[in-house]
Scaffold this active site. Sequence first.
Site, mmCIF file in Angstrom:
data_model
loop_
_atom_site.group_PDB
_atom_site.id
_atom_site.type_symbol
_atom_site.label_atom_id
_atom_site.label_comp_id
_atom_site.label_asym_id
_atom_site.label_seq_id
_atom_site.Cartn_x
_atom_site.Cartn_y
_atom_site.Cartn_z
ATOM 1 N N TYR A 15 13.439 -38.096 2.036
ATOM 2 C CA TYR A 15 13.294 -39.483 2.489
ATOM 3 C C TYR A 15 12.770 -40.383 1.371
ATOM 4 O O TYR A 15 13.000 -41.581 1.386
ATOM 5 C CB TYR A 15 12.319 -39.564 3.672
ATOM 6 C CG TYR A 15 12.959 -39.417 5.030
ATOM 7 C CD1 TYR A 15 13.769 -38.324 5.315
ATOM 8 C CD2 TYR A 15 12.735 -40.356 6.037
ATOM 9 C CE1 TYR A 15 14.335 -38.180 6.574
ATOM 10 C CE2 TYR A 15 13.307 -40.213 7.284
ATOM 11 C CZ TYR A 15 14.106 -39.123 7.548
ATOM 12 O OH TYR A 15 14.664 -38.988 8.787
ATOM 13 N N ASP A 44 18.775 -23.786 10.175
ATOM 14 C CA ASP A 44 19.951 -23.681 11.054
ATOM 15 C C ASP A 44 19.687 -22.712 12.198
ATOM 16 O O ASP A 44 20.005 -22.980 13.356
ATOM 17 C CB ASP A 44 21.214 -23.288 10.250
ATOM 18 C CG ASP A 44 21.011 -22.079 9.334
ATOM 19 O OD1 ASP A 44 19.850 -21.650 9.147
ATOM 20 O OD2 ASP A 44 22.015 -21.573 8.800
ATOM 21 N N ASP A 104 12.807 -34.263 11.338
ATOM 22 C CA ASP A 104 13.487 -35.354 12.031
ATOM 23 C C ASP A 104 14.558 -34.797 12.960
ATOM 24 O O ASP A 104 14.633 -35.138 14.144
ATOM 25 C CB ASP A 104 14.116 -36.297 10.992
ATOM 26 C CG ASP A 104 14.857 -37.454 11.640
ATOM 27 O OD1 ASP A 104 14.290 -38.071 12.556
ATOM 28 O OD2 ASP A 104 16.005 -37.725 11.242
ATOM 29 N N LYS A 136 15.151 -24.042 4.268
ATOM 30 C CA LYS A 136 16.424 -23.432 3.869
ATOM 31 C C LYS A 136 16.180 -22.731 2.536
ATOM 32 O O LYS A 136 16.794 -23.048 1.516
ATOM 33 C CB LYS A 136 17.521 -24.497 3.751
ATOM 34 C CG LYS A 136 18.134 -24.916 5.084
ATOM 35 C CD LYS A 136 18.980 -23.827 5.764
ATOM 36 C CE LYS A 136 20.292 -23.625 5.047
ATOM 37 N NZ LYS A 136 21.103 -22.569 5.741
ATOM 38 N N ASP A 185 14.412 -34.192 17.448
ATOM 39 C CA ASP A 185 15.331 -34.771 18.444
ATOM 40 C C ASP A 185 15.870 -33.667 19.349
ATOM 41 O O ASP A 185 15.998 -33.838 20.562
ATOM 42 C CB ASP A 185 16.524 -35.470 17.764
ATOM 43 C CG ASP A 185 16.281 -36.958 17.535
ATOM 44 O OD1 ASP A 185 15.112 -37.340 17.336
ATOM 45 O OD2 ASP A 185 17.262 -37.734 17.556
HETATM 46 C C1 IPM Z 1 12.176 -40.849 13.567
HETATM 47 C C2 IPM Z 1 13.281 -41.813 13.270
HETATM 48 C C3 IPM Z 1 13.056 -42.413 11.894
HETATM 49 C C4 IPM Z 1 13.148 -41.283 10.891
HETATM 50 C C5 IPM Z 1 13.987 -43.570 11.539
HETATM 51 C C6 IPM Z 1 13.926 -44.675 12.553
HETATM 52 C C7 IPM Z 1 13.693 -44.098 10.168
HETATM 53 O O1 IPM Z 1 14.511 -41.184 13.407
HETATM 54 O O2 IPM Z 1 10.992 -41.238 13.486
HETATM 55 O O3 IPM Z 1 12.467 -39.693 13.908
HETATM 56 O O4 IPM Z 1 14.237 -40.899 10.451
HETATM 57 O O5 IPM Z 1 12.095 -40.771 10.508
HETATM 58 MG MG MG Z 2 14.398 -39.215 14.207
#
Ligand code: IPM
Ligand code: MG
Length: 373
Positions: free
Chosen positions: A147, A231, A255, A198, A259
């Site tokens: 990042y 993975d 990240d 990884k 999710d």
């Molecule tokens: C998160 C989001 C952020 C990230 C974005 C909005 C920059 O997806 O906090 O998970 O990628 O960190």
């Molecule tokens: Mg995110």
Amino acid sequence: MAQSSGANRKVLVLPGDGIGPEIMREVLRIVHFFDRRRIARFEISEDLVGGAAYDAHGTPLTEATLHKALTSDAVLFGSVGGPKWEKLPFELWPERGLLRLRKEMDLFANLRPAAVFEALADASSLKRDLVAGLDLMIVRELTGGIYFGEPRGIEILSDGTRRGINTEVYDEAEIERVVRVACELARKRRRRVCEIDKANVMESGGLWRETAQRIRDADYPDVELSFMYADNCAMQLVRAPKQFDVIVTSNLFGDILSDCAAMLTGSLGMLPSASLGPADASGRRKALYEPVHGSAPDIAGKDLANPLACILSFAMMLRYSFDMAEEADLVENAVRHALAAGVRTNDIAGSGITGASTGEMGNAVLRELEKVV
Ligand code: IPM
Ligand code: MG
């Protein structure tokens, strides 16, 4: 319970874009309720971030807002981004505002708990028995890796075509401090940490492994440390998620995997997060609390968004920034009872059922709080 003696708890509220303002409104109703009932008082100031800040000031984060964030005890953050700003130069995208806050506040440890509320075990896309009772914690490194790594950017090659570049880079010290946070958290849980990387293709992943092992052996022999490739972890999260206690991983893998873990709990609309900086001499950490989900432009402004991830982020603020565990429990239990009473926004209502509005979900949480205080 902590006294409401007017102790200055300075909180900067940054609702942001999309559904951010709607979900934050429900949090602020709880803040006002706490104030009215003399449970806790916060010194709240509100400001713009992301696209909203760009529209007003031409930048996703002004210096003044950054200064406020750096001098607050905690920041409550909604969400940023949306199609409206996608044509802007990259440095002006709403997301840059959030990334700059994380970097400048040195919020290296991002805690993303994925816990399944009993009433929602059927809302998960996985079978109930796979997720019922699930309680895992993802610790995502938040200020390093790909990042932020250099070199980065877009180069024009001699034949006129372009090359996009980002760099995964981690110093041992960056790995070390986030591994320590994971081990400390594990000690308050089931004492197991799984480090995800990884290492089979990336040297930086090998360094993560070696560093995690060294820290664990030196200072956390009571914590069980295991390793997994990213993975495989993605697969294991949907195959048998209850095998995990604490997961620690890099910015990008964290990240993605968070999710995925969020969906196990029924909806991305349920997952809160805390982003913490290093402890200062008095043990205090800079901190920002935000839902894991984004700004959901498709439903913004329609009073449809699930405010629970934002409300649960507020509970994390009580717990981690203000040492108000009892009050945090109050909020989390109110959410639990509101869900048990059957109140659901669309994302968790089940197909074909019209869910509650954002405001109704907030009402349900407040009703449960009123019952107990
Ligand atoms: C998160 C989001 C952020 C990230 C974005 C909005 C920059 O997806 O906090 O998970 O990628 O960190
Ligand atoms: Mg995110």
